[in-house]
Write an enzyme that holds these catalytic residues in place. Sequence first.
Site, PDB file in Angstrom:
ATOM      1  N   CYS A  51       6.546  10.532  -0.175  1.00 40.06           N
ATOM      2  CA  CYS A  51       5.366  10.561   0.093  1.00 40.06           C
ATOM      3  C   CYS A  51       4.997  11.982  -0.728  1.00 40.06           C
ATOM      4  O   CYS A  51       6.544  12.563  -1.008  1.00 40.06           O
ATOM      5  CB  CYS A  51       5.157  11.699   2.165  1.00 40.06           C
TER       6      CYS A  51
ATOM      7  N   ARG B  85       0.569  -1.229  -0.075  1.00 40.88           N
ATOM      8  CA  ARG B  85       0.053  -0.462   0.062  1.00 40.88           C
ATOM      9  C   ARG B  85       0.882   1.350   0.023  1.00 40.88           C
ATOM     10  O   ARG B  85       1.119   1.868  -1.077  1.00 40.88           O
ATOM     11  CB  ARG B  85      -1.353  -0.091   1.280  1.00 40.88           C
ATOM     12  N   ASP B  86       1.465   1.679   0.980  1.00 40.31           N
ATOM     13  CA  ASP B  86       2.020   3.049   1.435  1.00 40.31           C
ATOM     14  C   ASP B  86       3.325   2.670   0.265  1.00 40.31           C
ATOM     15  O   ASP B  86       3.833   3.027  -0.049  1.00 40.31           O
ATOM     16  CB  ASP B  86       2.647   2.776   2.787  1.00 40.31           C
TER      17      ASP B  86
ATOM     18  N   HIS C 210       8.051   6.768   8.737  1.00 40.15           N
ATOM     19  CA  HIS C 210       8.719   6.680   7.998  1.00 40.15           C
ATOM     20  C   HIS C 210      10.440   7.134   8.282  1.00 40.15           C
ATOM     21  O   HIS C 210      10.456   7.358   9.770  1.00 40.15           O
ATOM     22  CB  HIS C 210       8.075   7.952   6.963  1.00 40.15           C
TER      23      HIS C 210
ATOM     24  N   ASN D   9       8.724   4.044   4.660  1.00 41.57           N
ATOM     25  CA  ASN D   9       8.872   3.431   5.723  1.00 41.57           C
ATOM     26  C   ASN D   9       9.790   3.389   5.987  1.00 41.57           C
ATOM     27  O   ASN D   9      11.194   2.956   5.266  1.00 41.57           O
ATOM     28  CB  ASN D   9       7.275   2.770   5.717  1.00 41.57           C
TER      29      ASN D   9
END
Lengths: 317, 317
Positions: free
Chosen positions: A241, A13-14, A210, A250
């Site tokens: 981001c 996901r991230d 992160h 992350n």
Amino acid sequence: MPEHAILREVGLRDGIQMAARFLPTERKREWALRLKEAGLREIELTSFVPAKVVPQFADADALAAALPELSGVTASALVPNLKGAERALAAGFTHVNYVLSISEAHSRSNVRRSTDEAIAEFERIVALKRTQDGRGLVLGVGLATSFGCTLQGHVDPDRVFEVAAKVAEGGADELIVADTVGYGNPAQVKTLLPTILAIAGERRVVCHFHDTRGLGLANVAAALDAGVRAFDSSLAGLGGCPFAPGATGNINTEDAAFMLDSMGFATGIDIPALLALRRDVEGWLGDERYSGAIARAGLPKTYATAPRTAAAPALAS
Amino acid sequence: MPEHAILREVGLRDGIQMAARFLPTERKREWALRLKEAGLREIELTSFVPAKVVPQFADADALAAALPELSGVTASALVPNLKGAERALAAGFTHVNYVLSISEAHSRSNVRRSTDEAIAEFERIVALKRTQDGRGLVLGVGLATSFGCTLQGHVDPDRVFEVAAKVAEGGADELIVADTVGYGNPAQVKTLLPTILAIAGERRVVCHFHDTRGLGLANVAAALDAGVRAFDSSLAGLGGCPFAPGATGNINTEDAAFMLDSMGFATGIDIPALLALRRDVEGWLGDERYSGAIARAGLPKTYATAPRTAAAPALAS
């Protein structure tokens, strides 16, 4: 008996939300199944953000077909709003994570809503959840930019606590405290987390750090000291981001698993299996920013390589 | 008043000892002077290891000519043996660091001596020091492989304590506890350091962590918790170990300074000045392994950029 610590893998996901290349659904499924084989017991599998916003998640519904194969794993989906929660539920997810930003500036840039409007949307998701009690929908709520914001700078801890209390009392099952842009430091973690844990009460608190400025694992260690036992992390440290140029993603799953293991926490994670998966993921995604010290330097000679089931033994040190 | 924490820059010693390119003396001098300008107050400037072993340090005597320009800075030299200590003293150094390995295997590979033989050599350096009382020679002793060893694996903490006590009682002014190969973890740091600090008594304890497996700054945070306030670090994370392939070097000075600052410790260090120096060093050294999150992602918006030289720590030890 060693204490357990949980890594929730968010690479799918991230980790890939800003990846240049669309990863075919079958690859995502393989990634998730191999995480399960490697002993991961929590995976954020996808996001129900509109495909026109993040094309990578155009196959969220299709990927949900893998859920039965992931039995034994808590597979969750990120939902940006009520609509996303409805889609996740319809697709078969029983765990959803809704994220709101403590920073007004980040909230408006990210989802074009004020934080209070985002809290109102949270309340609509809770109302949906309450119609679903038979299915046992579990609702995690992410508190983005809890440690600072690239747009607004300082974020008031009192505002973090206020929002945390609102969502905890309002129906969240879990609080995910997020250092979205890598501004946090260990002292701040030790200041913030005890109050968050008190606010959360019986609800689980997950830390989402992160590693943008290199303090990710130091922040994990500080959060462990504060009593947190669950962390989001991403294979190969993938992620980024849009509001943090040059950022890494992350905290790295392999490195975090190594640290937790070394410190005597049972994670159930087979790090060599993760490293093998990582090599394949690098091939699938191509040119992305991959991080990770264990992938580069290898495990220490002192690292026990016995199979690690969910009840993995602590390392003798 | 904020508490002080000290970073001792070891880039000019540990950082470049394996560098492919010989760095001209004038560049080394500039590096050191710019560290001083950036607020660093302790620098390990060179090593008196024989040039045939490490050609990079062939100019140790010549570099000592910069010592008068470094007034206000504690400039030390690594000495591998009595002969090195004699050379350092003759060159004008008043601070020397002698390193011995707790791991027998590492000791024999590194200096072809057993640990006990290395302790005997330490005693000869102490005897030299005692003939120099008027000049106030300060002797730091590094305890290499205190957290484990790539050759021997596990290192017995009791042996670390035993050697630490021997050198503390035997005439060391400072103990440098070294995770030479990046095997340490925060739990281990919190187990080992309180005993080391107790053994050290009034003597300063410095932690020397390598970031080989990504835990360098987490280990710093743990050592801060234990009460350590001095750390070795290397500009751009330079450094490596012949017995740790794929290793990164020491913890990164810029990132460590950022963490300490963020946690409220006064370091006296001007991070932007370090970043400018780093860019030049990269040009001078060429193709080496450079690490660093701040160099990549930049300082956070919330980071105070006021001049920090006023906060430069006074030296004890």
